[in-house]
Write an enzyme that holds these catalytic residues in place. Structure first.
Site, PDB file in Angstrom:
ATOM      1  N   CYS A 139      47.070  41.542  33.387  1.00  0.00           N
ATOM      2  CA  CYS A 139      46.782  41.521  35.124  1.00  0.00           C
ATOM      3  C   CYS A 139      48.446  42.482  35.044  1.00  0.00           C
ATOM      4  O   CYS A 139      48.327  42.816  36.037  1.00  0.00           O
ATOM      5  CB  CYS A 139      47.110  40.011  35.875  1.00  0.00           C
ATOM      6  SG  CYS A 139      45.779  39.859  35.922  1.00  0.00           S
ATOM      7  N   GLU A 195      50.215  39.689  26.558  1.00  0.00           N
ATOM      8  CA  GLU A 195      50.895  39.282  28.248  1.00  0.00           C
ATOM      9  C   GLU A 195      52.067  39.022  28.247  1.00  0.00           C
ATOM     10  O   GLU A 195      52.029  37.835  27.647  1.00  0.00           O
ATOM     11  CB  GLU A 195      49.758  39.526  28.630  1.00  0.00           C
ATOM     12  CG  GLU A 195      50.176  39.467  30.228  1.00  0.00           C
ATOM     13  CD  GLU A 195      48.420  39.321  31.327  1.00  0.00           C
ATOM     14  OE1 GLU A 195      47.933  39.185  31.210  1.00  0.00           O
ATOM     15  OE2 GLU A 195      49.341  40.121  32.380  1.00  0.00           O
ATOM     16  N   ASN A 249      42.227  46.834  33.512  1.00  0.00           N
ATOM     17  CA  ASN A 249      41.645  45.586  32.833  1.00  0.00           C
ATOM     18  C   ASN A 249      40.319  44.781  33.200  1.00  0.00           C
ATOM     19  O   ASN A 249      39.401  45.068  32.483  1.00  0.00           O
ATOM     20  CB  ASN A 249      43.377  44.632  33.265  1.00  0.00           C
ATOM     21  CG  ASN A 249      43.393  43.036  32.999  1.00  0.00           C
ATOM     22  OD1 ASN A 249      42.195  42.834  31.570  1.00  0.00           O
ATOM     23  ND2 ASN A 249      43.719  42.054  33.468  1.00  0.00           N
ATOM     24  N   GLU A 250      40.849  44.431  34.167  1.00  0.00           N
ATOM     25  CA  GLU A 250      39.877  43.166  35.136  1.00  0.00           C
ATOM     26  C   GLU A 250      38.822  44.133  36.027  1.00  0.00           C
ATOM     27  O   GLU A 250      39.449  43.186  37.074  1.00  0.00           O
ATOM     28  CB  GLU A 250      40.177  41.959  35.452  1.00  0.00           C
ATOM     29  CG  GLU A 250      39.540  41.047  34.603  1.00  0.00           C
ATOM     30  CD  GLU A 250      40.188  39.626  34.818  1.00  0.00           C
ATOM     31  OE1 GLU A 250      41.239  39.215  35.532  1.00  0.00           O
ATOM     32  OE2 GLU A 250      40.343  39.065  33.973  1.00  0.00           O
TER      33      GLU A 250
HETATM   34  O1  AHR Z   1      45.364  35.733  30.681  1.00  0.00           O
HETATM   35  C1  AHR Z   1      45.578  35.442  32.192  1.00  0.00           C
HETATM   36  C2  AHR Z   1      45.246  36.337  33.498  1.00  0.00           C
HETATM   37  O2  AHR Z   1      43.785  36.247  32.379  1.00  0.00           O
HETATM   38  C3  AHR Z   1      45.173  38.211  32.630  1.00  0.00           C
HETATM   39  O3  AHR Z   1      45.991  38.617  33.009  1.00  0.00           O
HETATM   40  C4  AHR Z   1      43.901  38.426  33.191  1.00  0.00           C
HETATM   41  O4  AHR Z   1      43.360  39.603  33.018  1.00  0.00           O
HETATM   42  C5  AHR Z   1      42.747  37.112  33.577  1.00  0.00           C
HETATM   43  O5  AHR Z   1      42.282  37.198  34.440  1.00  0.00           O
END
Ligand code: AHR
Length: 663
Positions: free
Chosen positions: A250, A52, A382-383
Site C-alpha cells: 500500500c 514493504e 499494487n492492489e
Molecule cells: O502486507 C500488508 C498490506 O496488505 C499490503 O500493503 C497490501 O498490499 C495488502 O493489503
C-alpha cells in the site's frame, strides 16, 4: 552460514522418525512417485520475498540509522528529540533552547538552531526508534551537519546512554569555523543496551545550527557505511529468495497521490531525500504510530543493491496513478498519467541503461553502480481494482512494451482472493495479455488447507500467477507475534505444495508482510520479528525457507491412489527433481494429529543407502518462536534406505522434506 540447526542426538519424541520405524498406531500410505519428467520447470523466482515499509521495517528496521528524525523534518520537527531539564537548568531556565528553521525551497527543509546560555548544561536527547540498540564493544559512526553561529560554542559532546541515563559511550566533536560542514566521530560502547538514547551537550555559549544528526553501527551488512542492519539482511539471505518485491504494498499507492512512493525522490544524497509520512502511521487507530515516517534512507538504489546481494531478481512496484482505494481512491486522470508512465520507463533505464549512453544509466553509474541491475520485472499498481485500473494498466503496458518488450509486467487482481473485483480483474487483464497477475490472500489456516488445489483448474495458456501476498491468519484479534503460530505455518506449508504442484502456472510467490518491530507493528502475522538488538524467524519463515532451499529444477508427480495429495487423509505432498544436484526432493505435510507412515514407490529411482529427512513440527498448534527461543526449527536427520525401499514416518502436524540422490 549454517541454515538448519542439525540434531545430533534424536530426542525421544523423534525416535521412531530417526530410525525410520513407524509408530504402532500410524496409518500407512503408499505414495507413487513418477520419475518421468512432467516437463514443468520450477522457475528460479518460485519463492521470493516481499518487502514493504510497514511495522517499522525500513527506518528503525532494515535501514540501520539509529537516530529518529535526524533532519528535523517530521511534521512536528522536534518529534523524537527531548530537551530534558537538569537540576541546574531548572534553576537557570534559560540555559538553552532549540528553534527550528525551515526553507520551503529545499527537499531537506528544516534545521535546528541550538541557543546555549550555560556552558555544558543544555541537553538535546534523541530517543531513537523505540530506543537505540547498542552493543558492547561495537563501534558506531556519529555524524552531523553543523554550522557555528554567534558566540563561542567550540564542541559538541555525543553520549550514548542506557535506560537509566548511565553513559556507555562518549565522543567529542570540535567545532572549528562557521559554515555548514559534516563532522563525525567514532564511538565505542562499553555496555549492551536495548533501549538507549543519544545525548548532545555543548561547550561554550552561543548558537549552533544542526542538521542530519546520525548514528550508524559500523557492523552493517557487508560493512557498508550508512548501510543495512546485518542480522535482518542475513535472515533474507538465508531464504535464498528468487526475487524481492519492493517497496510495497500500500505504501506504493499512498493514502493520497501526493503520499505515493516516488522512486526518483529516493536516490542520491540521503540528506536531500525528502521524507514523507508513512501511510501506516495513522492507518489503524488501534495501532497508531504517530512517529512513523519514511526518510528513504532505504531508497531504490539500496533496494536494487539488496536484490543483487541476495541474488534475487528485483521486482519494483510503481504507482499507476491510483491512491489506495481503501482510503481516498484518488485518481490521476488518463490525460495526467504521463509522469507516472515516464517514471516506469525511467526506472527501467535507471536499472538497465547504458552508463555512458543513457541519462538514467549514467546516474546509476554516478551513484556507484555502472553495471546494470538486470531488471526483468516491473509491477504496475499494487492492489488496484475496477475499470480505472484496467484503463491505466493498458496505457502502462503499451508504453513499457513498445520500448522494452523484454520486460515482464506484473499486474494485480486486487485485494481479494475471489469475488467480483477479482473475477473482473482477471477477465479484463487476460484480454491485455499480461505476463503475471498478482493475487493476495490473508485467510484462515482452514482456507489454506481447503485451497491447496486452488491452481489445479487455472488455464495453462493464460497469464502466469504471482501469489504476491499471502499469510494464514490464525485466530482473530490483534495479538501480534502470537499469530505466527505453528497452526498458521503448517497450513501455509500444505498450501505451498499446491503452489509447487502447479509450477507451470504459479511462477512467483511471497509471504507477507516480511518484517515487524515488536514495539511498533501495525500488521500481524509477519515473517520475521525484531527488536533493537535481536531478531527471530517465525515457523512460517522456516516453511518458506524449506520450500525455497528445496525448490529443485523440475516438477515431478507424487500421488496416492492415483490422485494428487491435496488433503485426503490430511496429507499434502509435492515433489521435484534437482537436475543439477541429481536429487529428488519430496515435501509431505501431515496436518492430522496422528502420525503417518509413508512408503514411496517409484520406478527407476535408483536410490543410495541413505536419504536426508528434515522435519519441522511443534508440540502444539498455538506454539510460536520468540527472541532467543526458537523452538520450532527444522531438524535434519540421516535415514537409511533399506533394500531400495523408502519407508518413513511422517509425524503428526509436521512438514517433512525427504531428499535422496537419483541416477
Ligand atoms: O502486507 C500488508 C498490506 O496488505 C499490503 O500493503 C497490501 O498490499 C495488502 O493489503
Amino acid at each position: 552460514m549454517n541454515l538448519f540447526k542439525k540434531t545430533i542426538v534424536f530426542p525421544a519424541v523423534f525416535l521412531c522418525i530417526g530410525s525410520g520405524l513407524p509408530a504402532q498406531s500410524a496409518s500407512r500410505h503408499m505414495l507413487q512417485l513418477d520419475m518421468n519428467s512432467t516437463g514443468i520447470k520450477i522457475q528460479p523466482t518460485m519463492y521470493g520475498v516481499f518487502f514493504e515499509d510497514i511495522n517499522q521495517a525500513a527506518d528503525g528496521g532494515l535501514y540501520a540509522e539509529l537516530i529518529k528524525n535526524r533532519s528535523f523534518e517530521f511534521n512536528e520537527p522536534l518529534m523524537g528529540w527531548k530537551q530534558p531539564k537538569t537540576q541546574y537548568q531548572s534553576e537557570n531556565p534559560d540555559s538553552g533552547y532549540a528553534t527550528v528553521f525551515s526553507n520551503p525551497d529545499k527537499t531537506n527543509h528544516n534545521y535546528v538552531r541550538i541557543s546555549v546560555n550555560n556552558d555544558k548544561v543544555y541537553q538535546l536527547v534523541n530517543e531513537g526508534f523505540r530506543g537505540i540498540g547498542i552493543r558492547k564493544e561495537a563501534y558506531y559512526d556519529f555524524s552531523g551537519i553543523l554550522s557555528k553561529g554567534e558566540g563561542n560554542i567550540s564542541a559538541v559532546k555525543a553520549e550514548l546512554l542506557d535506560e537509566n541515563n548511565k553513559v556507555v559511550s562518549s565522543a567529542v566533536i570540535e567545532i572549528k569555523d562557521s559554515g555548514w560542514h559534516k563532522y563525525s566521530a567514532v564511538m565505542k560502547a562499553s555496555e549492551t543496551v536495548e533501549k538507549g538514547k543519544l545525548r548532545l551537550t555543548f561547550t561554550g555559549k552561543g548558537t549552533l545550527m544542526m542538521d542530519m544528526i546520525s548514528l550508524f553501527p559500523q557492523d552493517t551488512w557487508k560493512g557498508r557505511k550508512g548501510g543495512l542492519r546485518k542480522d535482518l539482511v542475513q535472515k533474507l539471505y538465508d531464504l535464498e529468495p528468487g526475487f524481492i518485491r519492493f517497496p510495497g504494498g500500500c505504501i506504493v499507492e499512498g493514502r493520497t497521490l501526493a503520499n505515493r512512493y516516488q522512486w526518483k525522490k529516493t536516490i542520491g544524497d540521503v540528506a536531500d531525500r525528502e521524507l514523507i509520512i508513512n501511510r501506516w502511521n495513522t492507518e489503524f487507530a488501534h495501532r497508531s504510530s504517530p512517529d512513523y515516517f519514511q526518510t528513504f534512507g532505504l531508497g531504490f538504489m539500496e533496494y536494487f543493491q539488496l536484490a543483487e546481494d541476495l541474488g534475487a531478481a528485483p521486482l519494483p512496484i510503481l504507482s499507476c496513478g491510483m491512491a489506495c482505494q481503501f482510503n481516498t481512491g484518488e485518481l490521476a486522470g488518463l490525460e495526467e498519467l504521463d509522469p507516472y508512465v515516464q517514471d516506469a520507463l525511467d526506472l527501467i533505464e535507471f536499472a538497465n541503461g547504458d552508463p555512458a549512453a543513457t541519462k538514467w544509466g549514467k546516474l546509476r553509474a554516478e551513484l556507484g553502480h555502472p553495471e546494470p541491475f538486470h531488471l526483468k520485472f516491473i509491477g504496475v499498481g499494487n492492489e488496484q481494482w475496477g475499470p480505472d485500473y484496467i484503463d491505466r494498466y493498458a496505457i502502462f503496458e503499451q508504453a513499457i512494451h513498445s520500448k522494452y518488450p523484454e520486460i515482464s509486467i506484473v499486474s494485480g487482481s486486487g485485494p481479494y482472493s475471489d469475488g467480483e473485483y477479482f473475477e473482473y480483474g482477471w477477465k479484463e487483464l487476460k484480454k491485455l495479455n499480461p505476463q503475471l497477475i498478482d493475487e493476495h490472500y490473508y485467510k484462515s489456516p482452514q482456507w489454506f488447507l481447503e485451497n491447496a488445489a486452488r491452481y489445479d483448474g487455472y488455464s495453462r495458456s493464460g497469464p502466469k500467477v504471482f501469489a504476491g501476498e499471502y499469510a494464514a491468519h490464525s485466530g482473530s484479534g490483534n495479538y501480534g507475534s502470537k499469530r505466527n503460530n505453528w497452526e498458521a505455518a503448517l497450513s501455509e506449508a500444505a498450501f505451498m505444495t499446491g503452489l509447487e504442484r502447479n509450477a507451470d502456472v504459479v511462477c512467483m510467490s511471497s509471504y507477507a508482510p516480511l518484517f515487524a518491530h515488536i514495539d511498533n507493528w501495525q500488521w500481524a502475522p509477519d515473517l520475521i520479528w525484531f527488536n533493537n538488538l535481536q531478531s527471530y524467524a517465525t515457523p512460517s519463515y522456516y516453511v518458506q525457507q524449506l520450500f525455497s532451499l528445496n525448490k529443485g529444477t523440475d516438477l515431478l508427480r507424487i500421488r496416492e491412489n492415483g490422485k494428487a495429495m491435496i488433503g485426503q487423509q490430511k496429507l499434502y505432498a509435492s515433489a521435484v527433481k534437482d537436475m543439477l544436484k541429481k536429487e529428488v526432493i519430496i515435501k509431505i505435510v501431515n496436518v492430522d494429529d496422528q502420525d503417518k507412515e509413508a512408503e514411496i514407490i517409484a520406478d527407476h529411482l535408483a536410490v543410495g543407502k541413505k536419504m536426508s529427512k528434515t522435519v519441522l513440527t511443534a508440540l502444539k498448534p498455538d506454539q510460536t518462536n520468540t527472541f532467543g527461543q526458537e523452538n520450532i526449527v527444522p531438524k535434519e536427520y540421516g535415514e537409511p534406505i533399506k533394500k531400495r525401499k523408502i519407508f518413513t514416518a511422517i509425524p503428526a502436524k509436521s512438514l517433512v522434506i525427504l531428499k535422496m540422490k537419483y541416477r
